[in-house]
Design a protein around this motif. Structure first.
Motif, PDB file in Angstrom:
ATOM      1  N   GLY A 293       0.637  -1.018  -0.019  1.00  0.00           N
ATOM      2  CA  GLY A 293       0.147   0.022  -0.212  1.00  0.00           C
ATOM      3  C   GLY A 293       0.751   1.226   0.007  1.00  0.00           C
ATOM      4  N   LEU A 294       0.034   2.360   0.016  1.00  0.00           N
ATOM      5  CA  LEU A 294       0.680   3.916  -0.102  1.00  0.00           C
ATOM      6  C   LEU A 294       0.946   4.141   1.403  1.00  0.00           C
ATOM      7  N   TYR A 295       2.049   4.260   1.738  1.00  0.00           N
ATOM      8  CA  TYR A 295       2.478   4.659   3.222  1.00  0.00           C
ATOM      9  C   TYR A 295       3.017   6.223   3.310  1.00  0.00           C
ATOM     10  N   CYS A 296       2.532   6.894   4.375  1.00  0.00           N
ATOM     11  CA  CYS A 296       3.195   8.311   4.589  1.00  0.00           C
ATOM     12  C   CYS A 296       3.789   7.974   5.699  1.00  0.00           C
ATOM     13  N   TYR A 297       5.057   8.407   5.538  1.00  0.00           N
ATOM     14  CA  TYR A 297       6.068   8.352   6.613  1.00  0.00           C
ATOM     15  C   TYR A 297       5.635   9.477   7.861  1.00  0.00           C
ATOM     16  N   GLY A 298       5.060  10.468   7.453  1.00  0.00           N
ATOM     17  CA  GLY A 298       4.866  11.480   8.447  1.00  0.00           C
ATOM     18  C   GLY A 298       3.541  11.182   9.188  1.00  0.00           C
ATOM     19  N   CYS A 299       2.725  10.512   8.485  1.00  0.00           N
ATOM     20  CA  CYS A 299       1.454  10.092   9.571  1.00  0.00           C
ATOM     21  C   CYS A 299       1.748   8.664   9.899  1.00  0.00           C
TER      22      CYS A 299
ATOM     23  N   GLU B 129      -6.173   5.219  -2.339  1.00  0.00           N
ATOM     24  CA  GLU B 129      -5.949   6.172  -3.486  1.00  0.00           C
ATOM     25  C   GLU B 129      -7.060   7.204  -2.939  1.00  0.00           C
ATOM     26  N   LYS B 130      -8.162   6.950  -2.671  1.00  0.00           N
ATOM     27  CA  LYS B 130      -9.384   7.879  -2.383  1.00  0.00           C
ATOM     28  C   LYS B 130      -9.085   8.852  -1.280  1.00  0.00           C
ATOM     29  N   GLU B 131      -8.437   8.431  -0.299  1.00  0.00           N
ATOM     30  CA  GLU B 131      -8.121   9.176   0.828  1.00  0.00           C
ATOM     31  C   GLU B 131      -7.038  10.397   0.649  1.00  0.00           C
TER      32      GLU B 131
ATOM     33  N   VAL C 238      -4.943  13.492  -1.740  1.00  0.00           N
ATOM     34  CA  VAL C 238      -5.596  14.780  -2.337  1.00  0.00           C
ATOM     35  C   VAL C 238      -4.674  15.156  -3.520  1.00  0.00           C
ATOM     36  N   ASP C 239      -4.932  14.981  -4.612  1.00  0.00           N
ATOM     37  CA  ASP C 239      -4.097  15.188  -6.020  1.00  0.00           C
ATOM     38  C   ASP C 239      -3.178  14.160  -5.737  1.00  0.00           C
ATOM     39  N   GLY C 240      -3.187  13.053  -5.140  1.00  0.00           N
ATOM     40  CA  GLY C 240      -2.211  12.116  -5.139  1.00  0.00           C
ATOM     41  C   GLY C 240      -1.123  12.276  -3.778  1.00  0.00           C
ATOM     42  N   LEU C 241      -1.631  13.153  -2.993  1.00  0.00           N
ATOM     43  CA  LEU C 241      -0.591  13.325  -2.051  1.00  0.00           C
ATOM     44  C   LEU C 241      -1.084  13.252  -0.623  1.00  0.00           C
ATOM     45  N   CYS C 242      -0.507  13.052   0.394  1.00  0.00           N
ATOM     46  CA  CYS C 242      -1.050  12.789   2.030  1.00  0.00           C
ATOM     47  C   CYS C 242      -1.798  14.220   2.207  1.00  0.00           C
ATOM     48  N   PRO C 243      -2.842  14.151   2.614  1.00  0.00           N
ATOM     49  CA  PRO C 243      -3.810  15.161   2.966  1.00  0.00           C
ATOM     50  C   PRO C 243      -3.228  16.174   4.024  1.00  0.00           C
TER      51      PRO C 243
END
Length: 297
Positions: free
Chosen positions: A123-129, A135-137, A139-144
């Motif tokens: 999956g798509l992992y945000c290190y900051g979060c 994908e639907k979460e 915003v323009d392909g970026l962590c919100p």
């Protein structure tokens, strides 16, 4: 005279205290003082969340070990609250031995309930979060929150059958609407629960990628996911400071949080408690968060 157990979130030590942390803490302190003036037996707990990817990265950037970094920043939080007169009764750190034992106990309870399984996930992992996004979460392909593109990660981990408790949590919030306040945030949680299948929650990180964490009691190759670790503090703190009165204090727990951690507190936490066979908290109080420019502080 009633019993009142109030908590702030555990503040993450990847950064030093700022106005957003202070706001929640002052609100909690004000509420605690009001209850004490009424004669209620009141406990206020705050503290710091010290494990995870971000801490290891912040420590490396500062040329320190994760423990050295955590000790320094946790000390800054405690010194700040002392300097402004916050009347907390206990300051918990997720590196405290008693907290480590409680996280492992909760993990064992969840496993014993048949709610933990091993599997592979990509999956798509945000290190900051420190979380995976769909994908639907984005915003323009970026962590919100962090406005960066997440990294695709695929690995084997342990998962919590959170989906097993989806309808039970919906029923609970419908029967007890006071469980999440104000109404707009309860409705937001219910919308998440009713909108689609909840899915299961990854609860581990392999030590090959992250060693700075609490070891899982059933597999020493893995550490607990930061939210499984951090959320459990609300139980470990009261177990530690009122061990013989846990059953009287815990059901009175009132958590104060900002809206950015609503899903974790409004969905992850109550389903974990259900799995572990523990009562739910009394109320989740949610407020907006402070911004800097157009981004969350």
């Amino acid at each position: 005279m009633g019993r009142v157990y109030l908590t702030t979130p555990l503040y993450y030590v990847n950064a030093e205290p700022h106005l957003g942390h202070t706001y929640t803490t002052i609100v909690a302190d004000t509420l605690a003082r009001w209850h004490r003036d009424r004669g209620d037996d009141t406990l206020l707990v705050t503290g710091t969340d010290e494990h995870g990817d971000k801490i290891a990265q912040a420590a490396a950037a500062a040329g320190a070990t994760p423990r050295e970094h955590a000790d320094r920043v946790s000390g800054l939080f405690r010194d700040t609250w002392d300097a402004i007169g916050i009347s907390y009764d206990h300051f918990i750190r997720t590196t405290d031995d008693y907290h480590v034992r409680t996280v492992q106990d909760i993990a064992r309870r969840m496993e014993a309930a048949g709610d933990i399984y091993f599997g592979r996930y990509g999956g798509l992992y945000c290190y900051g979060c420190e979380r995976f996004y769909t994908e639907k979460e984005l915003v323009d392909g970026l962590c919100p929150d962090h406005r960066v593109a997440p990294t695709y990660i695929e690995e084997e981990n342990y998962f919590f059958r959170m989906s097993r408790y989806q309808q039970r949590l919906i029923d609970e919030l419908e029967r007890h609407p006071e469980r999440i306040e104000p109404e707009r945030y309860r409705n937001e949680v219910l919308a998440m629960l009713r909108g689609e299948a909840l899915g299961d929650l990854c609860i581990s990180r392999p030590k090959t990628r992250l060693s700075w964490g609490i070891e899982l009691p059933f597999d020493d190759r893995y550490v607990a996911y930061v939210w499984v670790d951090a959320l459990t503090n609300y139980v470990s703190a009261i177990r530690h400071i009122r061990p013989e009165q846990f059953d009287q204090y815990w059901p009175q727990a009132e958590h104060l949080i900002a809206k950015d951690i609503l899903k974790q507190h409004g969905i992850f936490w109550p389903t974990m408690l259900m799995s572990a066979g523990l009562p739910l908290f009394k109320c989740l109080h949610v407020h907006g968060y402070w911004t800097q420019g157009e981004s969350k502080m």
